[in-house]
Design an enzyme around this catalytic site. Structure first.
Site, mmCIF file in Angstrom:
data_model
loop_
_atom_site.group_PDB
_atom_site.id
_atom_site.type_symbol
_atom_site.label_atom_id
_atom_site.label_comp_id
_atom_site.label_asym_id
_atom_site.label_seq_id
_atom_site.Cartn_x
_atom_site.Cartn_y
_atom_site.Cartn_z
ATOM 1 N N LYS A 64 10.364 112.052 -46.830
ATOM 2 C CA LYS A 64 10.747 110.648 -46.650
ATOM 3 C C LYS A 64 10.416 110.090 -45.264
ATOM 4 C CE LYS A 64 14.495 110.230 -50.022
ATOM 5 N NZ LYS A 64 15.870 109.791 -50.251
ATOM 6 N N ASP A 100 17.069 103.215 -51.050
ATOM 7 C CA ASP A 100 18.318 103.992 -51.152
ATOM 8 C C ASP A 100 19.547 103.160 -50.742
ATOM 9 O OD1 ASP A 100 17.344 106.398 -52.166
ATOM 10 O OD2 ASP A 100 16.900 107.210 -50.184
ATOM 11 N N ARG A 148 30.580 116.849 -39.658
ATOM 12 C CA ARG A 148 31.362 118.037 -39.304
ATOM 13 C C ARG A 148 31.164 118.386 -37.830
ATOM 14 N NH1 ARG A 148 28.174 122.675 -42.712
ATOM 15 N NH2 ARG A 148 26.096 121.877 -42.285
HETATM 16 P P1 NAP Z 1 20.909 115.729 -45.649
HETATM 17 O O1 NAP Z 1 19.939 114.846 -44.938
HETATM 18 O O2 NAP Z 1 20.689 117.189 -45.686
HETATM 19 O O3 NAP Z 1 22.364 115.439 -44.986
HETATM 20 C C1 NAP Z 1 23.508 116.102 -45.432
HETATM 21 C C2 NAP Z 1 24.711 115.714 -44.560
HETATM 22 O O4 NAP Z 1 25.840 116.418 -45.087
HETATM 23 C C3 NAP Z 1 24.571 116.107 -43.110
HETATM 24 O O5 NAP Z 1 25.235 115.156 -42.320
HETATM 25 C C4 NAP Z 1 25.294 117.455 -43.070
HETATM 26 O O6 NAP Z 1 25.887 117.754 -41.833
HETATM 27 C C5 NAP Z 1 26.419 117.206 -44.042
HETATM 28 N N1 NAP Z 1 26.906 118.469 -44.566
HETATM 29 C C6 NAP Z 1 26.187 119.443 -45.193
HETATM 30 N N2 NAP Z 1 26.985 120.483 -45.505
HETATM 31 C C7 NAP Z 1 28.218 120.161 -45.054
HETATM 32 C C8 NAP Z 1 29.468 120.833 -45.050
HETATM 33 N N3 NAP Z 1 29.594 122.063 -45.590
HETATM 34 N N4 NAP Z 1 30.543 120.213 -44.500
HETATM 35 C C9 NAP Z 1 30.430 118.989 -43.943
HETATM 36 N N5 NAP Z 1 29.257 118.287 -43.911
HETATM 37 C C10 NAP Z 1 28.175 118.877 -44.447
HETATM 38 O O7 NAP Z 1 21.069 115.289 -47.164
HETATM 39 P P2 NAP Z 1 20.924 113.811 -47.780
HETATM 40 O O8 NAP Z 1 19.536 113.564 -48.165
HETATM 41 O O9 NAP Z 1 21.591 112.855 -46.862
HETATM 42 O O10 NAP Z 1 21.744 113.987 -49.151
HETATM 43 C C11 NAP Z 1 23.139 114.215 -49.167
HETATM 44 C C12 NAP Z 1 23.631 114.258 -50.605
HETATM 45 O O11 NAP Z 1 23.453 112.989 -51.199
HETATM 46 C C13 NAP Z 1 22.862 115.246 -51.506
HETATM 47 O O12 NAP Z 1 23.780 115.858 -52.370
HETATM 48 C C14 NAP Z 1 21.933 114.361 -52.307
HETATM 49 O O13 NAP Z 1 21.654 114.890 -53.590
HETATM 50 C C15 NAP Z 1 22.781 113.108 -52.430
HETATM 51 N N6 NAP Z 1 21.961 111.896 -52.594
HETATM 52 C C16 NAP Z 1 22.222 111.108 -53.667
HETATM 53 C C17 NAP Z 1 21.496 109.955 -53.845
HETATM 54 C C18 NAP Z 1 21.762 109.075 -55.032
HETATM 55 O O14 NAP Z 1 20.907 108.249 -55.363
HETATM 56 N N7 NAP Z 1 22.925 109.171 -55.651
HETATM 57 C C19 NAP Z 1 20.484 109.592 -52.922
HETATM 58 C C20 NAP Z 1 20.263 110.436 -51.823
HETATM 59 C C21 NAP Z 1 21.005 111.591 -51.670
HETATM 60 P P3 NAP Z 1 25.180 118.707 -40.764
HETATM 61 O O15 NAP Z 1 24.315 117.796 -39.988
HETATM 62 O O16 NAP Z 1 26.338 119.232 -39.993
HETATM 63 O O17 NAP Z 1 24.440 119.763 -41.527
#
Ligand code: NAP
Length: 281
Positions: A64, A100, A148
């Site tokens: 992305k 998004d 976190r």
């Molecule tokens: P990402 O860039 O990897 O970011 C994940 C975030 O969650 C980071 O801030 C991470 O913190 C935090 N995190 C991960 N594990 C954690 C834990 N055990 N405890 C607390 N915080 C934690 O992922 P993303 O692309 O933003 O996606 C996040 C979620 O949204 C995914 O499940 C994805 O499938 C979903 N999503 C859904 C849609 C939709 O259309 N519904 C669109 C996009 C994404 P750290 O920095 O500390 O690792």
């Protein structure tokens, strides 16, 4: 025939093909949507090849941000967010968008919830949180972020970038129980933008739903399962909940408007995704 698709790595889990093809069938649109598993080293040549012949693409993890290097013109929102999830090709040129954030806002509007003037607390500071932060500020919301403890710097950096770029003010809240509890007293909309609760680890939740005050709308952008532990527990307490299926559907609907200029049948898209998720359980 319009050629469309999703480029990412991996892409096998994606709901996008099912969702977009349901629209093409329903409206009789002559288009195809395929999934392209492309590793980082192959992205440039893939995009160059798609310029001629493809109408557009969705872009997902891990491309992305890096895809921006191969885009000719970015929309204002994609520029702000610093990431592209939708590309439109026209006359050999590539235009980059990010749907998004719009998907998030529209999924709430679909459920009768506006974000303008609301206090929105986002848990997580990754890619999805970025899009939600910028779009919510553009829509007139007041955003706070919590990540976190060990990686809190990501929330601090996102907050300061969002303040600098939009002139809005974004608070950062510690992710400990007491800090969240006291901050939640002023929150209207709580968003889980972390992967916690996602299949297969469905029995975890980023926050104890018991500390969420009455009246708060609880949104989980995780869509598999449709009802996460957080949503199930918040719902059991009588709080309004919104699942991540809405964001998925509405980001896809916005992409179809950009690629094809059509108004997609949202209920068809919801149904296609919900059916596919149920089948995959
Ligand atoms: P990402 O860039 O990897 O970011 C994940 C975030 O969650 C980071 O801030 C991470 O913190 C935090 N995190 C991960 N594990 C954690 C834990 N055990 N405890 C607390 N915080 C934690 O992922 P993303 O692309 O933003 O996606 C996040 C979620 O949204 C995914 O499940 C994805 O499938 C979903 N999503 C859904 C849609 C939709 O259309 N519904 C669109 C996009 C994404 P750290 O920095 O500390 O690792």
């Amino acid at each position: 025939m319009d050629l469309l698709g999703l480029v990412g790595h991996p892409v096998g889990h994606s709901m996008s093909k099912v969702m977009h093809e349901a629209v093409f069938r329903k409206l009789g649109v002559s288009a195809s949507y395929e999934l392209f598993d492309v590793e980082s080293g192959g992205l440039k040549s893939f995009i160059e090849g798609a310029r001629e012949g493809f109408t557009g693409l969705n872009v997902t993890i891990p491309h992305k941000v890096s895809v921006i290097d191969f885009i000719d013109e970015l929309s204002e929102v994609a520029e702000l967010i610093g990431a592209v999830n939708t590309v439109k090709f026209e006359d050999g040129r590539a235009f980059g968008f990010n749907t998004d954030g719009i998907g998030f806002v529209e999924s709430l509007r679909h459920e009768g919830v506006g974000v303008c003037g609301k206090n929105v607390l986002i848990l997580g500071a990754g890619g999805a949180a970025r899009a939600i932060t910028f779009q919510s500020i553009l829509e007139g919301a007041f955003v706070s972020l919590s990540n976190r403890e060990e990686e809190k710097q990501m929330a601090v950096d996102l907050a300061s970038e969002a303040c600098g770029k939009t002139g809005g003010s974004v608070l950062v809240v510690d992710m400990d129980l007491e800090s969240l509890k006291s901050h939640l007293a002023g929150v209207d909309i709580l968003v889980n933008a972390t992967p916690l609760g996602m299949h297969p680890r469905t029995e975890v939740s980023v926050i104890d739903a018991g500390i969420i005050p009455e009246g708060v709308v609880v949104v989980d952008i995780v869509y598999n399962p449709v009802e996460t532990k957080l949503l199930r527990e918040a719902g059991a307490r009588g709080l309004k909940t919104v699942s991540g299926v809405g964001m998925l559907v509405h980001q896809g609907a916005e992409a179809e408007r950009i690629w094809l200029g059509i108004e997609p049948p949202l209920e068809t898209m919801y149904k296609a995704v919900l059916t596919a998720l149920d089948v995959r359980k």
